[in-house]
Design an enzyme around this catalytic site. Structure first.
Site, PDB file in Angstrom:
ATOM      1  N   PRO A   2       0.628  -0.813   0.273  1.00 42.24           N
ATOM      2  CA  PRO A   2       0.146  -0.119   0.104  1.00 42.24           C
ATOM      3  C   PRO A   2       0.806   1.094   0.245  1.00 42.24           C
ATOM      4  CG  PRO A   2      -0.523  -1.431   1.449  1.00 42.24           C
ATOM      5  CD  PRO A   2       0.500  -1.844   0.722  1.00 42.24           C
ATOM      6  N   GLU A   3       0.878   2.044  -0.890  1.00 40.57           N
ATOM      7  CA  GLU A   3       1.324   3.240  -0.985  1.00 40.57           C
ATOM      8  C   GLU A   3       0.060   4.550   0.312  1.00 40.57           C
ATOM      9  OE1 GLU A   3       2.882   4.700  -4.621  1.00 40.57           O
ATOM     10  OE2 GLU A   3       3.005   1.942  -4.821  1.00 40.57           O
ATOM     11  N   HIS A 120      -2.362 -16.348   7.418  1.00 40.82           N
ATOM     12  CA  HIS A 120      -1.173 -15.434   8.337  1.00 40.82           C
ATOM     13  C   HIS A 120      -2.115 -14.240   8.688  1.00 40.82           C
ATOM     14  CE1 HIS A 120       1.074 -17.292   4.402  1.00 40.82           C
ATOM     15  NE2 HIS A 120       0.605 -16.736   3.190  1.00 40.82           N
ATOM     16  N   ARG A 138       4.537 -11.195   3.444  1.00 41.15           N
ATOM     17  CA  ARG A 138       5.513 -11.669   3.416  1.00 41.15           C
ATOM     18  C   ARG A 138       6.851 -11.123   5.016  1.00 41.15           C
ATOM     19  NH1 ARG A 138       6.982  -8.774  -2.144  1.00 41.15           N
ATOM     20  NH2 ARG A 138       9.510  -9.889  -1.339  1.00 41.15           N
TER      21      ARG A 138
END
Length: 301
Positions: A2-3, A120, A138
């Site tokens: 996300p930006e 996750h 990740r």
DNA sequence: CACTAAACCTGGGAGC
DNA sequence: TGCTCCCAGGTTTAGT
């Protein structure tokens, strides 16, 4: 990750759901995620206990954002800082079985099917009105707890960050002065967050395309007119992307699991080798600051 | 100093 | 079907 538009859309979708909620129980299934940033993260049991004890039995009073960081202010005076990095998610599941659809910028956003918790879901917070899951494929992201504003500020987390592009304070003269004080290519400068924050690999390319400026251009060669075009492109693209819930390229989602739709608006990102949507020229691909960069050799000079 | 590459990780897609 | 290789929204740190 996300930006800025994605982090901001997530923030806006979290506010109606969890501001005012009390955190009752915290489970940390991946201890390294509650520790400081860095390449190798090791965490003591004490640190994990501090995180859990700091959050439990405290109310979420407000949620703010600085650059791509989310800042949760707690009734205890404590602060929870969350950075999603590349694949972090914050997903909320209400205790009520209601279908509560995300509404961003007045438009309902399409829901996705999200199973919670999943493999996750590494940090799970049980609130009085539902559960908040931090998922991160990740495992690059982090959640940091600070017991007070003073402690948080003393750590200097935000000291190298540049201007906030959605603030009233983001004024032309500041942007111009800051950019002129730097050297190096413009794309790299956007990625390093020191002049203006929130642009990442997607929006840096999108902004430069709209401004008609090549990503390889050195800042010291940019004219005032070109910098003005970049400034204006930021002011058009970022708010529009927030309004559309951000770009869900891979696994970015909002608090209810829904996806943003700004990816449909991308002019260059992910379109290397395809025709420019404005002039039809084949979009070129290069690497700047180790990141894939797409541009139109005709529309950008 | 400035710049690049590696590091942190998993998983999806392309090509064979 | 399965293997290998490459790539991915970020940022810090090590190396030249």
């Amino acid at each position: 990750m996300p930006e800025l538009p994605e982090v901001e859309s997530l923030r806006l979708s979290l506010i109606p759901r969890i501001v005012g909620s009390t955190i009752q129980k915290v489970r940390v299934l991946m201890p390294k995620l509650v520790s400081s940033k860095g390449t190798t993260r090791t965490v003591s049991n004490t640190k994990v206990a501090e995180f859990i004890n700091g959050l439990e039995d405290t109310k979420i009073v407000s949620i703010n954002r600085r650059a791509k960081n989310l800042i949760f202010n707690l009734s205890s005076g404590g602060i929870l800082l969350v950075h999603l990095k590349m694949t972090g998610q914050l997903a909320f599941k209400s205790n009520k079985n209601s279908h509560d659809k995300a509404v961003i910028g007045g438009h309902p956003i399409q829901e996705s099917e999200l199973v919670l918790p999943n493999k996750h879901s590494y940090i799970i917070m049980q609130l009085d009105n539902g559960s908040l899951y931090y998922n991160d494929v990740r495992q690059f992201g982090y959640l940091l707890y600070f017991k007070s504003l003073e402690v948080f500020e003393a750590e200097g987390h935000f000291e190298n960050l540049g201007l906030e592009p959605l603030d009233q304070e983001f004024i032309w003269q500041d942007f111009y002065t800051k950019i002129k004080a730097k050297t190096g290519n413009i794309k790299k400068l956007f990625l390093d967050q020191t002049v203006v924050v929130g642009l990442g690999n997607i929006y840096a390319d999108e902004v430069l395309f709209r401004a008609g400026v090549l990503p390889t251009r050195n800042t010291n060669s940019l004219t005032k007119v070109e910098i003005k075009k970049i400034y204006e492109a930021i002011l058009v693209i970022l708010p529009k992307a927030v309004n559309m819930g951000g770009s869900s390229v891979a696994n970015y989602i909002m608090a209810d699991g829904s996806r943003g739709t700004y990816a449909h608006e991308h002019m260059v990102y992910g379109r290397g080798g395809k025709e420019c949507l404005v002039c039809g020229t084949i979009l070129q691909k290069t690497v700047i600051a180790s990141r894939t960069t797409i541009f139109c050799p005709e529309c950008q000079k």
